[in-house]
Motif scaffolding. Structure first.
Motif, PDB file in Angstrom:
ATOM      1  N   UNK A  68      -7.723  -8.029  -8.706  1.00 53.59           N
ATOM      2  CA  UNK A  68      -6.766  -8.290  -7.636  1.00 53.59           C
ATOM      3  C   UNK A  68      -5.976  -6.998  -7.410  1.00 53.59           C
ATOM      4  N   UNK A  69      -5.961  -6.523  -6.175  1.00 56.15           N
ATOM      5  CA  UNK A  69      -5.192  -5.330  -5.810  1.00 56.15           C
ATOM      6  C   UNK A  69      -4.115  -5.758  -4.827  1.00 56.15           C
ATOM      7  N   UNK A  70      -2.859  -5.480  -5.176  1.00 58.54           N
ATOM      8  CA  UNK A  70      -1.716  -5.797  -4.328  1.00 58.54           C
ATOM      9  C   UNK A  70      -1.139  -4.466  -3.846  1.00 58.54           C
ATOM     10  N   UNK A  71      -1.336  -4.142  -2.568  1.00 52.07           N
ATOM     11  CA  UNK A  71      -0.930  -2.857  -2.018  1.00 52.07           C
ATOM     12  C   UNK A  71       0.255  -3.033  -1.080  1.00 52.07           C
ATOM     13  N   UNK A  72       1.301  -2.227  -1.297  1.00 50.57           N
ATOM     14  CA  UNK A  72       2.457  -2.233  -0.407  1.00 50.57           C
ATOM     15  C   UNK A  72       2.015  -1.614   0.914  1.00 50.57           C
ATOM     16  N   UNK A  73       1.992  -2.426   1.945  1.00 51.90           N
ATOM     17  CA  UNK A  73       1.520  -2.009   3.261  1.00 51.90           C
ATOM     18  C   UNK A  73       2.696  -1.910   4.238  1.00 51.90           C
ATOM     19  N   UNK A  74       3.896  -1.672   3.699  1.00 51.76           N
ATOM     20  CA  UNK A  74       5.089  -1.562   4.544  1.00 51.76           C
ATOM     21  C   UNK A  74       5.743  -0.209   4.283  1.00 51.76           C
ATOM     22  N   UNK A  75       6.742   0.109   5.037  1.00 53.34           N
ATOM     23  CA  UNK A  75       7.443   1.382   4.837  1.00 53.34           C
ATOM     24  C   UNK A  75       8.603   1.252   3.847  1.00 53.34           C
ATOM     25  N   UNK A  76       8.788   0.053   3.287  1.00 52.19           N
ATOM     26  CA  UNK A  76       9.889  -0.208   2.361  1.00 52.19           C
ATOM     27  C   UNK A  76       9.363  -0.394   0.941  1.00 52.19           C
TER      28      UNK A  76
END
Length: 184
Positions: A68-76
């Motif tokens: 499972x890969x959880x990637x921050x896809x936001x600018x915050x």
């Protein structure tokens, strides 16, 4: 979030490639199990892109793993800790069990584009088994937030993307993939 695609991710993990377990290393220190408010606070489902990549089984009839890969896809920037919020929908009922594998939970801070990792392990079963959930679909999200159906990447050609499982274990969120699939 639906996970899709077949090219490499920003974190370099191949979309359909396998991640093999590495030898275990000693883990030590204290671990913060709570996802405390850091820069940007706790990661929400709206900030993350979640991918689940099935790994080839080591042996026929043995447990099946998925990365499972959880990637921050936001600018915050945001923080994760604990276990991915996981459920299974299908014909029957499997209650995911959180396990402290490959190590106790750690607090992972994610800037834009950075990833955290966890593993799932399940027991495959025959569609005729009594304790078998057929046509199972995975639903994942960050700890404490809503979950969405997730596409399982790396299913061999000709196999259904729906699973037949009798048990599901959810590993802890970690900052890297080292030992992520090396459960004791």
């Amino acid at each position: 979030m639906l996970a899709a695609g077949c090219s490499s991710d920003r974190d370099g993990t191949p979309a359909g490639g396998a991640l093999r377990p590495e030898p275990a290393t000693a883990q030590g220190g204290s671990h913060d199990v709570q996802a405390t408010n850091g820069p940007g606070g706790t990661c929400s489902a709206g900030q993350l892109r979640i991918r689940v990549i099935r790994q080839p089984p080591d042996a026929v009839g043995g447990p099946v793993y998925a990365l499972v890969t959880l990637t921050n896809d936001s600018s915050t920037a945001c923080v994760l800790s604990g276990w991915p919020n996981t459920s299974v929908a299908g014909d029957g009922k499997v209650i995911p069990r959180e396990v402290p594998q490959p190590a106790p939970p750690v607090r992972v801070s994610l800037a834009d584009g950075e990833s955290a990792y966890a593993a799932l392990r399940w027991s495959a079963c025959t569609k005729s088994g009594d304790a078998c959930v057929t046509r199972a679909r995975l639903h994942l999200g960050p700890p404490g937030d809503h979950i969405s159906e997730t596409t399982l990447i790396g299913v061999p050609s000709g196999e259904s993307p729906e699973l037949a499982i009798s048990a599901l274990q959810v590993g802890t969120i970690q900052s890297g993939t080292s030992n992520i699939l090396n459960w004791s």
